[in-house]
Design a protein around this motif. Structure first.
Motif, PDB file in Angstrom:
ATOM      1  N   CYS A   1       0.835  -1.218   0.000  1.00  0.00           N
ATOM      2  CA  CYS A   1       0.000   0.000   0.000  1.00  0.00           C
ATOM      3  C   CYS A   1       0.863   1.258   0.000  1.00  0.00           C
ATOM      4  N   ARG A   2       0.488   2.218  -0.865  1.00  0.00           N
ATOM      5  CA  ARG A   2       1.323   3.407  -1.024  1.00  0.00           C
ATOM      6  C   ARG A   2       0.878   4.578  -0.167  1.00  0.00           C
ATOM      7  N   ASN A   3      -0.396   4.640   0.207  1.00  0.00           N
ATOM      8  CA  ASN A   3      -0.853   5.848   0.905  1.00  0.00           C
ATOM      9  C   ASN A   3      -1.019   5.648   2.412  1.00  0.00           C
ATOM     10  N   GLY A   4      -0.776   4.439   2.904  1.00  0.00           N
ATOM     11  CA  GLY A   4      -0.825   4.218   4.357  1.00  0.00           C
ATOM     12  C   GLY A   4      -2.226   4.198   4.935  1.00  0.00           C
ATOM     13  N   LEU A   5      -3.249   4.221   4.080  1.00  0.00           N
ATOM     14  CA  LEU A   5      -4.633   4.242   4.585  1.00  0.00           C
ATOM     15  C   LEU A   5      -5.216   2.833   4.736  1.00  0.00           C
ATOM     16  N   TYR A   6      -4.383   1.826   4.571  1.00  0.00           N
ATOM     17  CA  TYR A   6      -4.842   0.444   4.794  1.00  0.00           C
ATOM     18  C   TYR A   6      -5.274   0.282   6.251  1.00  0.00           C
ATOM     19  N   THR A   7      -6.029  -0.780   6.527  1.00  0.00           N
ATOM     20  CA  THR A   7      -6.395  -1.103   7.915  1.00  0.00           C
ATOM     21  C   THR A   7      -5.901  -2.521   8.210  1.00  0.00           C
ATOM     22  N   GLU A   8      -5.752  -2.848   9.491  1.00  0.00           N
ATOM     23  CA  GLU A   8      -5.233  -4.177   9.872  1.00  0.00           C
ATOM     24  C   GLU A   8      -5.960  -4.713  11.089  1.00  0.00           C
ATOM     25  N   ARG A   9      -6.383  -5.968  11.016  1.00  0.00           N
ATOM     26  CA  ARG A   9      -7.063  -6.605  12.150  1.00  0.00           C
ATOM     27  C   ARG A   9      -6.118  -6.670  13.354  1.00  0.00           C
ATOM     28  N   GLY A  10      -6.571  -6.142  14.460  1.00  0.00           N
ATOM     29  CA  GLY A  10      -5.805  -6.220  15.703  1.00  0.00           C
ATOM     30  C   GLY A  10      -4.670  -5.227  15.805  1.00  0.00           C
ATOM     31  N   ILE A  11      -4.500  -4.372  14.770  1.00  0.00           N
ATOM     32  CA  ILE A  11      -3.400  -3.404  14.791  1.00  0.00           C
ATOM     33  C   ILE A  11      -3.920  -2.007  14.444  1.00  0.00           C
ATOM     34  N   LYS A  12      -4.622  -1.909  13.326  1.00  0.00           N
ATOM     35  CA  LYS A  12      -4.977  -0.586  12.818  1.00  0.00           C
ATOM     36  C   LYS A  12      -6.456  -0.523  12.444  1.00  0.00           C
ATOM     37  N   GLU A  13      -7.246  -0.007  13.345  1.00  0.00           N
ATOM     38  CA  GLU A  13      -8.640   0.388  13.095  1.00  0.00           C
ATOM     39  C   GLU A  13      -9.641  -0.736  12.858  1.00  0.00           C
ATOM     40  N   ILE A  14      -9.222  -1.993  12.954  1.00  0.00           N
ATOM     41  CA  ILE A  14     -10.201  -3.097  12.921  1.00  0.00           C
ATOM     42  C   ILE A  14      -9.853  -4.032  14.074  1.00  0.00           C
ATOM     43  N   HIS A  15     -10.900  -4.530  14.748  1.00  0.00           N
ATOM     44  CA  HIS A  15     -10.647  -5.435  15.863  1.00  0.00           C
ATOM     45  C   HIS A  15      -9.917  -6.693  15.396  1.00  0.00           C
ATOM     46  N   GLY A  16      -9.054  -7.202  16.285  1.00  0.00           N
ATOM     47  CA  GLY A  16      -8.291  -8.405  15.989  1.00  0.00           C
ATOM     48  C   GLY A  16      -9.017  -9.678  16.407  1.00  0.00           C
ATOM     49  N   PHE A  17      -8.230 -10.708  16.645  1.00  0.00           N
ATOM     50  CA  PHE A  17      -8.770 -12.063  16.783  1.00  0.00           C
ATOM     51  C   PHE A  17      -8.734 -12.600  18.218  1.00  0.00           C
ATOM     52  N   MET A  18      -8.369 -11.749  19.203  1.00  0.00           N
ATOM     53  CA  MET A  18      -8.321 -12.234  20.588  1.00  0.00           C
ATOM     54  C   MET A  18      -9.691 -12.111  21.252  1.00  0.00           C
ATOM     55  N   SER A  19     -10.653 -12.858  20.708  1.00  0.00           N
ATOM     56  CA  SER A  19     -11.991 -12.926  21.289  1.00  0.00           C
ATOM     57  C   SER A  19     -12.501 -14.337  21.033  1.00  0.00           C
ATOM     58  N   GLU A  20     -13.431 -14.807  21.861  1.00  0.00           N
ATOM     59  CA  GLU A  20     -13.881 -16.198  21.731  1.00  0.00           C
ATOM     60  C   GLU A  20     -14.447 -16.491  20.346  1.00  0.00           C
ATOM     61  N   ARG A  21     -15.138 -15.501  19.776  1.00  0.00           N
ATOM     62  CA  ARG A  21     -15.672 -15.649  18.422  1.00  0.00           C
ATOM     63  C   ARG A  21     -15.313 -14.423  17.608  1.00  0.00           C
ATOM     64  N   TRP A  22     -15.040 -14.638  16.326  1.00  0.00           N
ATOM     65  CA  TRP A  22     -14.793 -13.526  15.409  1.00  0.00           C
ATOM     66  C   TRP A  22     -15.381 -13.855  14.058  1.00  0.00           C
ATOM     67  N   ARG A  23     -15.550 -12.830  13.265  1.00  0.00           N
ATOM     68  CA  ARG A  23     -16.090 -13.023  11.913  1.00  0.00           C
ATOM     69  C   ARG A  23     -15.040 -12.640  10.893  1.00  0.00           C
ATOM     70  N   ILE A  24     -15.176 -13.228   9.703  1.00  0.00           N
ATOM     71  CA  ILE A  24     -14.218 -12.945   8.638  1.00  0.00           C
ATOM     72  C   ILE A  24     -14.940 -13.017   7.292  1.00  0.00           C
ATOM     73  N   GLU A  25     -14.521 -12.156   6.368  1.00  0.00           N
ATOM     74  CA  GLU A  25     -15.050 -12.186   5.012  1.00  0.00           C
ATOM     75  C   GLU A  25     -14.422 -13.387   4.302  1.00  0.00           C
ATOM     76  N   PRO A  26     -15.196 -14.119   3.478  1.00  0.00           N
ATOM     77  CA  PRO A  26     -14.644 -15.326   2.828  1.00  0.00           C
ATOM     78  C   PRO A  26     -13.359 -15.047   2.062  1.00  0.00           C
ATOM     79  N   GLU A  27     -13.268 -13.872   1.429  1.00  0.00           N
ATOM     80  CA  GLU A  27     -12.068 -13.583   0.627  1.00  0.00           C
ATOM     81  C   GLU A  27     -10.833 -13.309   1.476  1.00  0.00           C
ATOM     82  N   TYR A  28     -11.024 -13.133   2.798  1.00  0.00           N
ATOM     83  CA  TYR A  28      -9.876 -12.901   3.682  1.00  0.00           C
ATOM     84  C   TYR A  28      -9.664 -14.064   4.661  1.00  0.00           C
TER      85      TYR A  28
END
Ligand SMILES: [Zn+2]
Length: 333
Positions: A92-119
């Motif tokens: 990514c060139r503009n730094g506006l990406y997001t990241e699960r558990g790091i940048k602006e999206i919740h991560g995976f340290m929860s008993e249940r989580w959801r995910i888009e099939p393509e990810y």
């Protein structure tokens, strides 16, 4: 803290967490040095090295109940920049990406989580809990892909690869290089214990001194420490037409303008390339899965040196000298 059940807009696949790996980035986030909560929220659910079991595949084809899955961490920026537009969100060139558990999206340290099939990436069920090593393996897979692409700018017959740092990234890099059939050397501060044993078990050579003291010139160096002296020594030590791939993120240290000029001169006069590498795209996630599936399971199992329960997360975030990879285990595989 108690959080609501993950909303269906976070992804059509509902997953029960099995384990989440802890890394230096998580520690930095907890110390307040890095990381961003989702817009309008005060908290960020940590965790980007995931492993879970599908409990409801939703309407997505290709996944079924019981599949072991790992969630891709980064999402393309919304603009998108040219690289995100072609699926290279790792570049990514503009730094506006997001990241699960790091940048602006919740991560995976929860008993249940959801995910888009393509990810969602399916992992070989035979790997069991070792699937939690997929995310760090993607980092290594991208780095080695970069080295391979750069190497092809001229005639290049690599024989020796040096990996600096025998943490999870360094050891997974050594494993991956070994699977390519190349001679591998690993250098780390530890003089005894699990790290030298794991390196020797791969059929690689372990060194505990300084890079500058090595008696050979590596064709490429995968730098996984982020330590200034190791980086400078690596750039001077790599052979002609060599490549130094930086994957470690460090801070501070002593730098002088003379040292930079010396380092640059050694790179110029020997056609060397210094390349930074972070994150991974979907192709590299897929290839990392193949690497783990081909690896010796008993060797991989020794990388997970500690498993903590979610309520002991504070202990999981503490670094102990014998730790390689610590995971928080939410449920049995
Ligand atoms: Zn982008």
């Amino acid at each position: 803290m108690d959080m609501p059940e993950p909303d269906v807009h976070e992804g059509s696949i509902l997953v029960e967490a099995i384990a989440v790996g802890v890394c230096g980035t998580d520690v930095e986030i907890v110390e307040g040095k890095y990381g961003w909560a989702p817009p309008g929220q005060k908290h960020l659910i940590l965790g980007h090295e995931s492993l879970g079991r599908v409990i409801d595949p939703g309407s997505s084809g290709g996944f079924k109940k019981g599949d072991l899955v790992v969630g891709i961490v980064r999402r393309p920026d919304p603009v998108p920049c040219p690289n995100c537009a072609v699926g290279e969100w790792d570049m990514c060139r503009n730094g506006l990406y997001t990241e699960r558990g790091i940048k602006e999206i919740h991560g995976f340290m929860s008993e249940r989580w959801r995910i888009e099939p393509e990810y969602a990436i399916k992992v070989d069920p035979a790997l069991g809990i070792l699937g939690v090593l997929l995310e760090p393996t993607t980092v290594v897979t991208k780095a080695l892909e970069q080295v391979g692409m750069i190497g092809r700018r001229s005639y290049w017959e690599p024989r020796n690869i040096l990996v600096t740092g025998a943490g999870p990234i360094g050891l997974l890099a050594a494993l991956s290089v070994k699977l390519f059939g190349l001679e591998v050397h690993v250098l780390d501060r530890m003089e005894s214990g699990a790290k030298p044993e794991l390196v020797r078990a791969l059929g690689a050579t372990y060194h505990s001194g300084r890079v500058a003291d090595l008696k050979f010139e590596p064709d490429a160096i995968i730098e996984c420490t982020g330590v200034g002296q190791v980086i400078a020594d690596s750039i001077k030590k790599v052979g002609a037409n060599g490549i130094v791939c930086l994957t470690g993120v460090g801070h501070g240290g002593v730098v002088t303008s003379a040292a930079i000029a010396d380092v640059a001169a050694s790179a110029v006069l020997r056609n060397n390339v210094i390349v930074g590498s972070v994150n991974a795209n979907k192709r590299q996630w897929y290839r990392a899965g193949q690497t783990l599936a081909r690896a010796d399971r008993s060797w991989l199992a020794k990388l997970i040196t500690r498993r903590e329960k979610p309520e002991n997360f504070k202990s999981a975030l503490e670094r102990k000298p014998e730790d390689i990879k610590v995971v928080i285990q939410f449920s049995e595989v």
